[in-house]
Design a protein around this motif. Structure first.
Motif, PDB file in Angstrom:
ATOM      1  N   GLY A  83       0.626  -1.110  -0.028  1.00 22.28           N
ATOM      2  CA  GLY A  83      -0.219   0.014  -0.157  1.00 22.28           C
ATOM      3  C   GLY A  83       0.868   1.324   0.066  1.00 22.28           C
ATOM      4  N   THR A 103       0.241   3.813   2.231  1.00 22.98           N
ATOM      5  CA  THR A 103       0.443   4.054   3.424  1.00 22.98           C
ATOM      6  C   THR A 103       0.877   2.782   4.257  1.00 22.98           C
ATOM      7  N   THR A 140      -4.696   8.185  -0.752  1.00 25.01           N
ATOM      8  CA  THR A 140      -5.490   8.315  -2.035  1.00 25.01           C
ATOM      9  C   THR A 140      -6.770   7.507  -1.818  1.00 25.01           C
ATOM     10  N   GLU A 189      -4.937  11.856  14.321  1.00 24.14           N
ATOM     11  CA  GLU A 189      -5.222  10.473  13.839  1.00 24.14           C
ATOM     12  C   GLU A 189      -5.804   9.675  14.997  1.00 24.14           C
ATOM     13  N   GLY A 214     -10.000  -0.180   2.778  1.00 24.03           N
ATOM     14  CA  GLY A 214      -8.916   1.079   3.269  1.00 24.03           C
ATOM     15  C   GLY A 214      -9.346   1.576   4.543  1.00 24.03           C
TER      16      GLY A 214
END
Ligand code: ADP
Ligand code: MG
Length: 618
Positions: free
Chosen positions: A25, A27, A215, A278, A342
């Motif tokens: 990925g 990330t 993304t 986050e 995701g």
């Protein structure tokens, strides 16, 4: 040849080494495999977690660390900490120019058309090498966790990845010591993880909504006879969970009346705020309010406020969904299943907005950041032959062929052929003593190669000198499961060989493929008449060449009158050739054929009687 590996802890012998599925990925990356119970399972190397941040840190002492250990250096050592390398894979500087500010490390721009390189210290690294390092780390962790060697893998890529990006992913696997058996589209893998498409009888149209860290992409797939066809893709390669974090950071800066200038000079504080944001975002997935501190600054936010901050971003993703449907000529009613992929789809507002748009509940039971890897593991199990009942296939969107005389496209693998596939045809030379043959490979549906897309060109050299039409050149196309084409040309009589692998630098977007198909339909009629004219001309030119050669070589078998008359026919054919009238050309060819047939028969009789006498023919 089957490999045997021995599990050193249990002493048990595994006949075939395992094949893992890897989600590489932007990330986070991770690995999944099929456990002894036959179920897909993610790898969790003790103490290191399932998700491996796709970050590489080059330390001063020359060591390289990957994953969470590297993440800490994003702020303290940005030049030597490489993140989001997937965005650079298979790309040229020209492709990423407009986004280069997002990368805190040094991207080399000496040649804007060739693939990018990254400079760390005084060394250059390609995105392939860096991705290879991440894959190697994943391989090592998997071997450690499973206590067995891992040599074969399936790796996933976004559906919109072009040939160059797919090939780069494959090469990265190779560098990590992995035999990459298949490159699989992420939405296809996600679908498999939910068991959708596993039954070959099943026919479905599905949407896969993938909102990751940085993304977003949505794919519309049609599943039929075990074939996953990508009908359309859409998205934004600079929209994701990071934007949600940034929105929270900005909110806290305003709420606490912090001075932006002084914060921007304090990257450690900024990073601490981002990490706290986050944490808040993740907490708000299950809670209605978050309370925390960074230093002495209170960081509070409610779910309602958070949803207000991100609703525009979510609406942007819905626009992409609308566009994807439009490109596939479908409406939301046509979509039977919606799959969430995701980490960012965990945010409840994302789920509810998507579900509302498609007017149906979404699939969200499987961890959205694990679902792609789990599906890749299922794909690897299929490849290992453990699920005999299913065969997963893809199709090639455009025909592949070579240029033949007159600039015509000769199709070798037709469009919509299931891949992997191979096909070949035999060709010959058109001129006496021709020792080289140019082979030009094209992709497209038009009859003239100049309207199609050239993929490669090479020369088959060293054909022994023979009369025109004698050499037998076998041209074989092998299209592997990743859509990479290998072309072999062999002159059968001499064994002269040449091979190319077609790795077009840039693949075609869905829109371009569609345009090529539309063009071919619109021009079908004129293409056919043009093709027939060109074929007639080529045949006529060949005829002139052959007859003139024949007369030159075999004067003794024909009378002077016959030669004179043949020349009249030849001149008529030549003027027909320049007329552009196909029927006229064909008529003249027939006439010459008719007139010269007896010459050839005479020659043949002579040859036979010579052979009967036991002599060799000249
Ligand atoms: P990628 O496919 O780009 O590698 P992932 O699918 O791993 O990314 O998603 C990473 C993103 O998911 C990050 O922005 C992370 O903050 C976000 N994320 C992870 N867990 C949650 C959660 N519980 N709620 C909201 N966002 C989350
Ligand atoms: Mg992902």
């Amino acid at each position: 040849m089957a490999k045997i590996s021995i599990n050193l802890t249990t002493g048990s012998v595994q006949k075939e080494d395992i094949i893992v599925g890897i989600d590489l990925g932007t990330t986070n990356s991770l690995v999944a495999f099929i456990n002894p119970e036959g179920n897909p399972q993610v790898i969790n190397d003790t103490g290191k977690g399932v998700l491996v941040p796709s970050i590489v840190h080059f330390q001063a002492d020359g060591n390289v660390v990957i994953g969470n250990d590297a993440k800490a250096f994003l702020i303290s050592d940005p030049q030597n900490t490489i993140f989001s390398v997937k965005r650079l894979l298979g790309r040229s500087y020209h492709d990423i120019e407009n986004h280069k500010d997002l990368f805190s490390y040094k991207i080399i721009d000496d040649d804007t058309e060739s693939l990018v390189k990254i400079m760390v210290g005084d060394k250059f690294y390609t995105p392939i090498e860096l991705s290879g390092m991440i894959l190697k780390e994943l391989k090592d962790r998997t071997e450690h966790a499973l206590k067995t060697s891992v040599n074969r893998a399936v790796i996933t890529v976004p559906a919109y990845f072009n040939d160059s990006q797919r090939q780069a992913t494959r090469d990265a696997g190779k560098l990590a010591g992995l035999d990459v058996l298949r490159i699989v589209n992420e939405p296809t893998a996600a679908s498999l993880a939910y068991g959708i498409g596993l039954n070959p009888e099943e026919e479905k149209t599905i949407a896969v909504y993938d909102l990751g860290g940085g993304t977003f992409d949505v794919s519309v797939l049609k599943i039929q006879n075990g074939i996953f066809e990508v009908l359309s893709t859409n998205g934004n390669t600079f929209l994701g969970g990071d934007d949600f974090d940034r929105a929270i950071v900005n909110y806290w800066i305003e709420a606490n009346e912090l001075d932006r200038n002084s914060i921007s000079e304090n990257p450690e504080f900024m990073q601490a705020l981002r990490l706290k944001a986050e944490e808040a975002k993740i907490a708000l997935t299950t809670q209605n309010i978050f309370n925390g501190f960074v230093d002495t600054i209170p960081c509070e936010i409610t779910r309602i406020k958070f949803e207000e901050l991100i609703s525009d971003k979510i609406q942007e993703t819905i626009k992409c969904c609308q566009n994807a449907l439009k490109d596939a000529s479908l409406t939301s009613e046509d979509i039977q299943e919606v799959i969430m992929v995701g980490g960012s789809t965990r945010t409840p507002l994302v789920k509810s907005t998507v579900s509302e748009f498609f007017k149906k509940p979404v699939h969200d039971k499987i961890n959205p950041d694990e679902v792609v890897a789990l599906g890749a593991a299922i794909q690897s199990d299929i490849l290992a032959g453990n699920r005999k009942d299913i065969l997963l296939l893809d199709v090639t969107p455009l025909s592949l062929g070579i240029e033949t005389m007159g600039g015509l496209m000769d199709v070798i693998i037709p469009r919509n052929a299931k891949i992997p596939t191979k096909a070949g045809r035999q060709y010959t030379t058109s001129i006496d003593g021709q020792v080289n043959m140019k082979i030009s490979v094209y992709q497209g549906e038009r009859d003239l190669v100049k309207e199609n897309r050239k993929l490669a060109e090479f020369d088959l050299k060293g054909i022994p000198s023979m009369p025109a039409g004698f050499p037998k050149v076998d041209i074989n196309f092998l299209l592997n499961a990743d859509g990479i084409l290998k072309v072999h040309a062999t002159e059968v009589r001499s064994g002269v060989k040449q091979e190319v692998e077609v790795k077009p630098t840039y693949g075609l977007t869905d829109a371009e493929v569609e345009q090529m198909l539309i063009d071919s339909i619109q021009h079908a009629k004129e293409d056919v008449s043009q093709r027939m004219l060109i074929e007639a001309r080529t045949e006529g030119e060949q005829m002139v060449y052959t007859v003139e050669r024949f007369l030159e070589k075999n004067k003794s078998y024909v009378s002077d009158e016959e030669i004179a008359e043949t020349n009249i026919f030849l001149n008529e054919l030549k003027s027909a050739l320049s007329s552009g009238d196909k029927d006229h050309i064909l008529k003249k060819i027939d006439e010459i054929n008719e007139f010269t047939r007896p010459f050839a028969e005479r020659l043949m009789d002579q040859a036979i009687s010579t052979a009967m006498k036991g002599k060799t023919i000249d």
